[in-house]
Design an enzyme around this catalytic site. Sequence first.
Site, PDB file in Angstrom:
ATOM      1  N   GLY A 290     -29.797  16.871  33.113  1.00  0.00           N
ATOM      2  CA  GLY A 290     -30.727  17.683  32.329  1.00  0.00           C
ATOM      3  C   GLY A 290     -31.333  18.807  33.141  1.00  0.00           C
TER       4      GLY A 290
ATOM      5  N   GLY B  69     -25.653  27.121  35.529  1.00  0.00           N
ATOM      6  CA  GLY B  69     -24.525  26.363  36.087  1.00  0.00           C
ATOM      7  C   GLY B  69     -24.021  25.348  35.078  1.00  0.00           C
ATOM      8  N   HIS B  70     -24.951  24.610  34.462  1.00  0.00           N
ATOM      9  CA  HIS B  70     -24.557  23.643  33.436  1.00  0.00           C
ATOM     10  C   HIS B  70     -23.901  24.377  32.255  1.00  0.00           C
ATOM     11  CE1 HIS B  70     -28.139  21.408  35.235  1.00  0.00           C
ATOM     12  NE2 HIS B  70     -27.147  20.569  35.432  1.00  0.00           N
TER      13      HIS B  70
ATOM     14  N   GLN C  56     -29.266   7.191  41.996  1.00  0.00           N
ATOM     15  CA  GLN C  56     -28.802   8.194  42.961  1.00  0.00           C
ATOM     16  C   GLN C  56     -29.955   8.902  43.672  1.00  0.00           C
ATOM     17  OE1 GLN C  56     -26.631  10.452  39.836  1.00  0.00           O
ATOM     18  NE2 GLN C  56     -27.397  12.258  40.885  1.00  0.00           N
TER      19      GLN C  56
ATOM     20  N   GLY D 223     -19.117  20.477  38.566  1.00  0.00           N
ATOM     21  CA  GLY D 223     -19.311  21.736  39.281  1.00  0.00           C
ATOM     22  C   GLY D 223     -18.861  21.640  40.736  1.00  0.00           C
TER      23      GLY D 223
ATOM     24  N   LYS E 109     -20.245  23.149  43.046  1.00  0.00           N
ATOM     25  CA  LYS E 109     -21.433  23.166  43.905  1.00  0.00           C
ATOM     26  C   LYS E 109     -21.642  21.792  44.542  1.00  0.00           C
ATOM     27  CE  LYS E 109     -25.912  23.092  42.642  1.00  0.00           C
ATOM     28  NZ  LYS E 109     -26.620  22.163  43.487  1.00  0.00           N
TER      29      LYS E 109
ATOM     30  N   GLN F 219     -19.507  15.181  45.509  1.00  0.00           N
ATOM     31  CA  GLN F 219     -19.476  14.411  44.258  1.00  0.00           C
ATOM     32  C   GLN F 219     -18.134  14.606  43.557  1.00  0.00           C
ATOM     33  OE1 GLN F 219     -22.821  14.430  41.379  1.00  0.00           O
ATOM     34  NE2 GLN F 219     -21.584  15.840  40.198  1.00  0.00           N
TER      35      GLN F 219
HETATM   36  P1  AMP Z   1     -26.744  17.837  37.727  1.00  0.00           P
HETATM   37  O1  AMP Z   1     -27.464  17.983  36.445  1.00  0.00           O
HETATM   38  O2  AMP Z   1     -27.393  18.532  38.878  1.00  0.00           O
HETATM   39  O3  AMP Z   1     -26.325  16.430  38.024  1.00  0.00           O
HETATM   40  O4  AMP Z   1     -25.369  18.635  37.529  1.00  0.00           O
HETATM   41  C1  AMP Z   1     -24.514  18.343  36.456  1.00  0.00           C
HETATM   42  C2  AMP Z   1     -23.204  19.067  36.670  1.00  0.00           C
HETATM   43  O5  AMP Z   1     -23.448  20.457  36.744  1.00  0.00           O
HETATM   44  C3  AMP Z   1     -22.532  18.670  37.989  1.00  0.00           C
HETATM   45  O6  AMP Z   1     -21.128  18.552  37.781  1.00  0.00           O
HETATM   46  C4  AMP Z   1     -22.855  19.813  38.888  1.00  0.00           C
HETATM   47  O7  AMP Z   1     -21.918  20.009  39.921  1.00  0.00           O
HETATM   48  C5  AMP Z   1     -22.825  20.976  37.906  1.00  0.00           C
HETATM   49  N1  AMP Z   1     -23.587  22.104  38.449  1.00  0.00           N
HETATM   50  C6  AMP Z   1     -24.862  22.086  38.926  1.00  0.00           C
HETATM   51  N2  AMP Z   1     -25.201  23.309  39.408  1.00  0.00           N
HETATM   52  C7  AMP Z   1     -24.128  24.107  39.227  1.00  0.00           C
HETATM   53  C8  AMP Z   1     -23.838  25.474  39.513  1.00  0.00           C
HETATM   54  N3  AMP Z   1     -24.726  26.274  40.086  1.00  0.00           N
HETATM   55  N4  AMP Z   1     -22.626  25.961  39.189  1.00  0.00           N
HETATM   56  C9  AMP Z   1     -21.687  25.160  38.607  1.00  0.00           C
HETATM   57  N5  AMP Z   1     -21.891  23.867  38.315  1.00  0.00           N
HETATM   58  C10 AMP Z   1     -23.094  23.341  38.619  1.00  0.00           C
END
Ligand code: AMP
Length: 535
Positions: A31, A36-37, A61, A161, A163, A167
């Site tokens: 969330g 990026g999301h 985590q 992602g 980034k 993971q």
């Molecule tokens: P998170 O909500 O941080 O767990 O991220 C959910 C997904 O979004 C994961 O696969 C992340 O790698 C991806 N993600 C987060 N930040 C970015 C970004 N800046 N660019 C591309 N994907 C991203």
Amino acid sequence: MRLFKTVAGLRCELARVRQQGDTVGFVPTMGALHAGHDCLIERAIAETDCTVVSIFVNPLQFEPGSDFERYPRDLVADCCHCEHLGARIIFAPEAGELYGNNADGFGCEAGGATRNPTRVLPPPEMLRVLCAPYRPGHFEGVADAVIRLLNIVQPDTAYFGEKDAQQLAIVRLLASDLKVPVDIRSVETVREPSGLACSSRNRYLTSGQRAAAAAIAYSLNKACHAFGAGERNSNVLASLVKRELATVPELRVEYVELVHPQTLAPLAEIADRGLLATAVYLGDTRLIDNVLLRQRRPVVAIDGPAGAGKSTVTRRVASKLGLLHLDTGAMYRAVTWLVLETGVALDDEARVVETIAPAAIELVPAATPDEPARTYINGKDVTEAIRTTHVTQHVSQVSALPAVRRMLVARQQRYGDRGGIVAEGRDIGTHVFPDAELKIFLTASLPERARRRARDLEQQGRAPVDLAQLEGEIARRDDYDRSRAVAPLTKADDAIELLTDNLSLVAVVDRIAQLYRQHLVPPSSSEQRSHRYRE
Ligand code: AMP
């Protein structure tokens, strides 16, 4: 859009989705959605029929003392945002829904007794590098939650992602080891205009810290340039990053490391590719970023609607630039030929897959630009045999089988690893080679494509056809290609659109060759992938 908080509710809905024959794309998130999301969700929406976004701040985590309590949460805003983007389902479970609940926290009830839930663990060697030693238990928590979610959603495709490169590598490996039938796709890091990688944690930064954080991407970029100039040594590349980061007093560097992007094995020198990654603190906020350093000859991806002249242009571009025309159509034809030869029923997907899986397919550049690449299957030259009417009649049936497509895309990507290829299709730049160095979206207006089609038909000695009728047919084909379940036509965000109305074939090929030279460094050095920036 529908919101589900229980596994049972979600499963019922997904059963309905599948009954309709829709494919499912899955984007797991915690969330606090940002650009990026959005990129992951948009990609899922473009490539699958039903996009499921999970929003789950996974307590497992977060190591003790980290930011679990203060992690930003706004389910209502996230749901509105997902709806606006076009996602069909949100899954927002409570932790107990995934892990079971008891008085001690997480645990399962079994025959009246409480036991710890079964856990999925990443391979220990992947936990010795990058973030893992600094975040004990983090990737164990990530791996467990992601595999659990994949098992619940059972998507055709899941998006992660780049980034979070550690993971991504762990999830890919676990999904493959555990034979989870999902296609894992990675999405390039989305950045703020300053270069700072978008992250939910950027919300914690003051404006001064945000400005200082731009140094992270900048320092990785510097290493990228050094790599481009021939530097391959891990210590030298990491020192460059550390030196640059040290110029910003607000930053506290946790690590800068170079590992193999898939295995995460530490590298002393880069042979073909390396992942240079860093974690940095700004106050209490921990930020990560990375860059993929890769030495390969460039990949050129040409996509576009039917009738834009892609195959002729691609063949000519390959010849002009000394690249291999990765004739993906020939690969599908070759496996169709093999299946027909062996007499396997085309609707018996399992037998078709068993026939194709062990086959060796090889493409060899043609002698002249007007000839197709020579195609070999199991050592036999089938260049002519695969273009008979018999193969033509059956190739779409074979290539529509998802398992066949997965296998051939994996083989095409192996060609891509070596580089030096140009390929054309509908989703070459978005799905097969999302990291292609040059992406072209070759198109022409409807009237122009209708005129070209009429000319082709005339040359084949066919009776003259009504242009308006041809335009209608082409428009319908475009709609179908954009909405098809398998390999839908989509223009990559970073593709260069080339409208070929009023351009001769020679002019189109010259333009692509010019773009290739402008955009790409010589094949002997490396490339730095252009960053994707979003406001
Ligand atoms: P998170 O909500 O941080 O767990 O991220 C959910 C997904 O979004 C994961 O696969 C992340 O790698 C991806 N993600 C987060 N930040 C970015 C970004 N800046 N660019 C591309 N994907 C991203």
